[in-house]
Design a protein around this motif. Structure first.
Motif, short mmCIF file in Angstrom:
data_model
loop_
_atom_site.label_atom_id
_atom_site.label_comp_id
_atom_site.label_asym_id
_atom_site.label_seq_id
_atom_site.Cartn_x
_atom_site.Cartn_y
_atom_site.Cartn_z
N CYS A 113 0.84 -1.07 0.05
CA CYS A 113 -0.10 0.15 -0.21
C CYS A 113 0.72 1.24 -0.05
CB CYS A 113 -0.88 0.00 1.39
SG CYS A 113 -0.07 0.33 2.74
N CYS A 130 -7.67 -1.80 0.91
CA CYS A 130 -5.99 -1.58 0.91
C CYS A 130 -5.67 -3.18 1.49
CB CYS A 130 -5.73 -0.46 2.00
SG CYS A 130 -4.03 -0.28 2.02
N CYS A 131 -4.41 -3.44 0.87
CA CYS A 131 -3.52 -4.30 1.42
C CYS A 131 -3.66 -5.78 1.53
CB CYS A 131 -2.97 -3.76 2.96
SG CYS A 131 -2.69 -2.14 3.13
#
Length: 154
Positions: A113, A130-131
């Motif tokens: 990210c 995210c991520c």
């Protein structure tokens, strides 16, 4: 033939004397005869130690090895014991392989990210943007093409 003292047996088997004591305590080795309170093993026990080491190297636990050695009806052929035990162990390995593959995917796809603060990452992870591979196609400003390919395959 005279019995082997624990040190000599350990050298021949290439194991520590503490391992032999442990195998005895765990029920993998029969209790040896004692002379002047010192263990004297029958030389034939070397074969059993090698089976124990083979089982260990194949990933069997002490408990599973004890089952292999003592947990089958008398007269059960070793090949049948190995097959029964191996079938269960292979199923475990298949599950572990799947888990390791998932872990590898997460490690390869994640942690790329572009968040500047941990709090941002936490917020975006909570929103699943995210991520992680579970984030779906809503990716937050990450140019990682391999990650994008991984996500579009789902």
């Amino acid at each position: 033939m005279a019995g082997l003292m624990i040190g000599e047996l350990a050298r021949q088997a290439n194991v520590a004397t503490s391992a032999l004591r442990y195998y005895e305590k765990a029920g993998l080795l029969p209790s040896p005869a004692r002379t002047s309170n010192r263990r004297q093993y029958d030389p034939g026990v070397l074969g059993r130690i090698r089976i124990i080491l083979l089982a260990r190297d194949a990933g069997f636990s002490v408990s599973e090895t004890r089952t292999f050695l003592n947990g089958f009806p008398v007269g059960t052929r070793p090949a049948l014991r190995w097959r029964a035990m191996a079938k269960r162990k292979i199923a475990e390995l298949d599950e572990l392989t799947t888990r390791l593959s998932q872990m590898r995917s997460i490690l390869n796809a994640s942690f790329n990210c572009e968040c500047h603060r941990l709090e941002d990452c936490e917020r975006l992870i909570a929103a699943k943007t995210c991520c992680g591979p579970e984030s779906g196609s809503r990716r937050v400003s990450t140019p990682n093409k391999s990650l994008a390919r991984l996500r579009t395959k789902r």
